[in-house]
Design an enzyme around this catalytic site. Structure first.
Site, PDB file in Angstrom:
ATOM      1  N   ASN A  51       1.620  -0.807   0.249  1.00 12.69           N
ATOM      2  CA  ASN A  51      -0.074  -0.461  -0.222  1.00 12.69           C
ATOM      3  C   ASN A  51       1.791   1.206   0.148  1.00 12.69           C
ATOM      4  OD1 ASN A  51      -1.489   1.759   0.964  1.00 12.69           O
ATOM      5  ND2 ASN A  51      -3.002   1.203   2.430  1.00 12.69           N
ATOM      6  N   ASN A 101       2.728   4.392 -10.326  1.00 11.67           N
ATOM      7  CA  ASN A 101       1.810   4.597 -11.032  1.00 11.67           C
ATOM      8  C   ASN A 101       0.162   3.664 -10.471  1.00 11.67           C
ATOM      9  OD1 ASN A 101      -0.024   2.880 -13.461  1.00 11.67           O
ATOM     10  ND2 ASN A 101      -0.156   1.735 -11.931  1.00 11.67           N
ATOM     11  N   SER A 149      -1.937  12.800 -15.878  1.00  9.68           N
ATOM     12  CA  SER A 149      -2.471  12.699 -16.600  1.00  9.68           C
ATOM     13  C   SER A 149      -3.310  13.755 -17.074  1.00  9.68           C
ATOM     14  CB  SER A 149      -4.259  12.119 -15.409  1.00  9.68           C
ATOM     15  OG  SER A 149      -5.749  12.439 -15.655  1.00  9.68           O
ATOM     16  N   TYR A 205      -8.649  14.933  -7.535  1.00  3.20           N
ATOM     17  CA  TYR A 205      -7.953  13.783  -8.539  1.00  3.20           C
ATOM     18  C   TYR A 205      -7.027  14.830  -9.797  1.00  3.20           C
ATOM     19  CZ  TYR A 205      -6.350  10.396 -12.570  1.00  3.20           C
ATOM     20  OH  TYR A 205      -5.948   9.403 -13.282  1.00  3.20           O
ATOM     21  N   ALA A 206      -7.542  15.789  -9.737  1.00  2.00           N
ATOM     22  CA  ALA A 206      -6.620  17.077 -10.482  1.00  2.00           C
ATOM     23  C   ALA A 206      -5.678  17.461  -9.855  1.00  2.00           C
ATOM     24  CB  ALA A 206      -7.942  18.216 -10.837  1.00  2.00           C
ATOM     25  N   ALA A 207      -6.354  17.841  -8.195  1.00  2.00           N
ATOM     26  CA  ALA A 207      -5.043  18.659  -7.849  1.00  2.00           C
ATOM     27  C   ALA A 207      -4.098  17.568  -7.189  1.00  2.00           C
ATOM     28  CB  ALA A 207      -5.468  18.809  -6.518  1.00  2.00           C
ATOM     29  N   LYS A 242      -2.887  15.078  -9.727  1.00  2.00           N
ATOM     30  CA  LYS A 242      -1.883  14.887 -10.626  1.00  2.00           C
ATOM     31  C   LYS A 242      -1.239  16.159 -10.697  1.00  2.00           C
ATOM     32  CE  LYS A 242      -3.282  10.864 -11.716  1.00  2.00           C
ATOM     33  NZ  LYS A 242      -2.090   9.569 -11.388  1.00  2.00           N
ATOM     34  N   ILE A 248      -8.007   5.914 -21.446  1.00  6.34           N
ATOM     35  CA  ILE A 248      -6.869   4.643 -21.815  1.00  6.34           C
ATOM     36  C   ILE A 248      -8.116   3.719 -20.753  1.00  6.34           C
ATOM     37  CG2 ILE A 248      -5.125   3.225 -21.304  1.00  6.34           C
ATOM     38  CD1 ILE A 248      -4.463   5.906 -22.672  1.00  6.34           C
TER      39      ILE A 248
HETATM   40  P1  NAP Z   1      -6.784   1.063 -11.877  1.00  8.13           P
HETATM   41  O1  NAP Z   1      -6.807  -0.654 -13.729  1.00  8.13           O
HETATM   42  O2  NAP Z   1      -7.776   1.387 -11.204  1.00  8.13           O
HETATM   43  O3  NAP Z   1      -5.380   0.439 -11.315  1.00  8.13           O
HETATM   44  C1  NAP Z   1      -4.564   0.698 -10.099  1.00  8.13           C
HETATM   45  C2  NAP Z   1      -3.880   0.392  -9.314  1.00  8.13           C
HETATM   46  O4  NAP Z   1      -2.980   0.776  -8.196  1.00  8.13           O
HETATM   47  C3  NAP Z   1      -5.095  -1.054  -9.218  1.00  8.13           C
HETATM   48  O5  NAP Z   1      -4.174  -2.374  -8.906  1.00  8.13           O
HETATM   49  C4  NAP Z   1      -5.353  -0.159  -7.207  1.00  8.13           C
HETATM   50  O6  NAP Z   1      -5.360  -1.932  -6.920  1.00  8.13           O
HETATM   51  C5  NAP Z   1      -3.469   0.273  -7.348  1.00  8.13           C
HETATM   52  N1  NAP Z   1      -4.159   0.707  -5.888  1.00  8.13           N
HETATM   53  C6  NAP Z   1      -5.018   1.913  -5.288  1.00  8.13           C
HETATM   54  N2  NAP Z   1      -4.675   1.901  -4.531  1.00  8.13           N
HETATM   55  C7  NAP Z   1      -3.605   1.610  -4.081  1.00  8.13           C
HETATM   56  C8  NAP Z   1      -2.896   1.786  -2.882  1.00  8.13           C
HETATM   57  N3  NAP Z   1      -2.789   2.871  -1.832  1.00  8.13           N
HETATM   58  N4  NAP Z   1      -1.335   1.224  -3.129  1.00  8.13           N
HETATM   59  C9  NAP Z   1      -1.399   0.607  -3.923  1.00  8.13           C
HETATM   60  N5  NAP Z   1      -1.555   0.390  -4.902  1.00  8.13           N
HETATM   61  C10 NAP Z   1      -3.150   0.869  -5.257  1.00  8.13           C
HETATM   62  O7  NAP Z   1      -6.267   2.037 -12.830  1.00  8.13           O
HETATM   63  P2  NAP Z   1      -5.361   2.478 -14.276  1.00  8.13           P
HETATM   64  O8  NAP Z   1      -6.863   3.131 -15.414  1.00  8.13           O
HETATM   65  O9  NAP Z   1      -4.175   1.557 -15.090  1.00  8.13           O
HETATM   66  O10 NAP Z   1      -4.785   4.246 -14.038  1.00  8.13           O
HETATM   67  C11 NAP Z   1      -2.968   3.456 -13.031  1.00  8.13           C
HETATM   68  C12 NAP Z   1      -2.544   5.018 -12.762  1.00  8.13           C
HETATM   69  O11 NAP Z   1      -2.841   6.191 -14.389  1.00  8.13           O
HETATM   70  C13 NAP Z   1      -3.190   5.760 -11.603  1.00  8.13           C
HETATM   71  O12 NAP Z   1      -2.025   7.001 -11.593  1.00  8.13           O
HETATM   72  C14 NAP Z   1      -3.999   6.464 -12.650  1.00  8.13           C
HETATM   73  O13 NAP Z   1      -4.688   7.660 -12.199  1.00  8.13           O
HETATM   74  C15 NAP Z   1      -3.398   7.232 -13.535  1.00  8.13           C
HETATM   75  N6  NAP Z   1      -4.314   7.148 -15.212  1.00  8.13           N
HETATM   76  C16 NAP Z   1      -4.984   6.538 -15.918  1.00  8.13           C
HETATM   77  C17 NAP Z   1      -5.518   6.830 -16.983  1.00  8.13           C
HETATM   78  C18 NAP Z   1      -6.962   6.450 -17.528  1.00  8.13           C
HETATM   79  O14 NAP Z   1      -7.599   6.725 -18.552  1.00  8.13           O
HETATM   80  N7  NAP Z   1      -7.619   4.723 -16.955  1.00  8.13           N
HETATM   81  C19 NAP Z   1      -5.789   8.227 -17.136  1.00  8.13           C
HETATM   82  C20 NAP Z   1      -5.332   9.054 -16.518  1.00  8.13           C
HETATM   83  C21 NAP Z   1      -4.222   8.349 -15.794  1.00  8.13           C
HETATM   84  P3  NAP Z   1      -6.887  -2.157  -6.406  1.00  8.13           P
HETATM   85  O15 NAP Z   1      -7.328  -2.882  -7.707  1.00  8.13           O
HETATM   86  O16 NAP Z   1      -6.853  -3.239  -5.006  1.00  8.13           O
HETATM   87  O17 NAP Z   1      -7.141  -1.654  -5.977  1.00  8.13           O
END
Ligand code: NAP
Length: 247
Positions: free
Chosen positions: A63, A90, A142, A155-157, A159, A188
């Protein structure tokens, strides 16, 4: 020669989505990967997929809000593979609401994981990288970190803060051979976005000049480039990988 041959990468949130795709891509390019995430089943699945494919990976439950656990994962990484060459911050969450409806808890949780979590992991990793006089820190930003988004104050704050930390750390750590960059994904398709209504996804697709949503490998490939020596003269950069959402 593979692009990350002999390097060791710790990737947070690597159990699924972009983190998992990045872990798999890094391993294909020769990295030893530490799959760090909250969910035990997800980390085991990712690590197994990597080793089944001929790569090297270990699964570590982590975590990013737990500073002691971070130290322990980094120590285990160094003990297993000698160095901590690359960290990908990530892990991230959303908890959306418009300003007037946002509960304090939603603010605190998103800031704690998406902003302080990046600080926690990077501070510990940077100390190791300073000893090594080399390293790469990559942060998940992001498009929302440069143009804001309806319903995403927290989230914006976070990032926006990640972008600020990326630039600050690149200035502080460059003299120790440590590069710090961020990737700013557009929209994505991952478990994070799949829960959004079709109408919202259509709107996101429409915001891209390519009229597409991105795939996890689009982001994984950007992290790969920035992690590799091909990017050895790049630091302090926020790389947009968004199909032209922000131009
Ligand atoms: P995701 O599918 O929700 O995966 C995020 C992963 O992070 C999940 O496995 C989650 O675990 C884990 N996580 C959450 N809280 C955590 C913590 N406290 N410690 C360790 N791991 C933790 O998200 P994603 O879409 O792949 O996004 C990955 C990153 O890219 C994020 O930072 C997101 O803000 C950024 N991003 C994504 C997008 C998009 O369109 N998808 C766009 C811009 C930026 P659990 O499954 O157990 O919750």
């Amino acid at each position: 020669m593979k692009r990350l041959e002999g390097k060791t990468a710790v990737i947070t949130g690597a159990g699924r989505g972009i983190g998992r795709a990045t872990a798999e891509r890094f391993a294909e390019e020769g990295a030893n990967v530490v799959v760090a995430d909250l969910n035990e089943t997800d980390i085991q699945d990712t690590a197994e997929a990597i080793t089944d494919n001929g790569g090297t990976a270990i699964a570590e439950k982590l975590n990013v809000t737990d500073r002691e656990a971070i130290q322990s994962v980094l120590e285990k990484t160094a003990a297993s593979y000698g160095q901590v060459d690359i960290v990908v911050n990530n892990a991230g969450i959303t908890s959306d609401a418009q300003l007037l409806k946002m509960e304090e808890d939603a603010w605190d949780q998103v800031i704690d994981v998406n902003l302080k979590g990046v600080f926690n992991v990077s501070q510990a990793a940077a100390a190791k990288m300073k000893e090594q006089q080399s390293g790469v820190i990559l942060n998940a930003s992001s498009v929302v970190g440069s143009y804001g988004n309806f319903g995403q104050t927290n989230y914006a704050a976070a990032k926006w803060g990640v972008n600020g930390m990326t630039k600050t750390w690149s200035k502080e750590l460059g003299k120790h051979g440590i590069r710090v960059n961020a990737v700013a994904p557009g929209f994505i398709l991952t478990p994070m976005t799949e829960k959004m209504p079709d109408k919202a996804l259509d709107m996101m697709r429409d915001k891209s000049v390519l009229k597409q949503l991105g795939a996890t490998e689009d982001i994984a490939n950007a992290y790969l480039f920035l992690a590799s020596d091909e990017a050895k003269f790049i630091t302090g950069e926020i790389l947009a990988v968004d199909g032209g959402v922000v131009i």
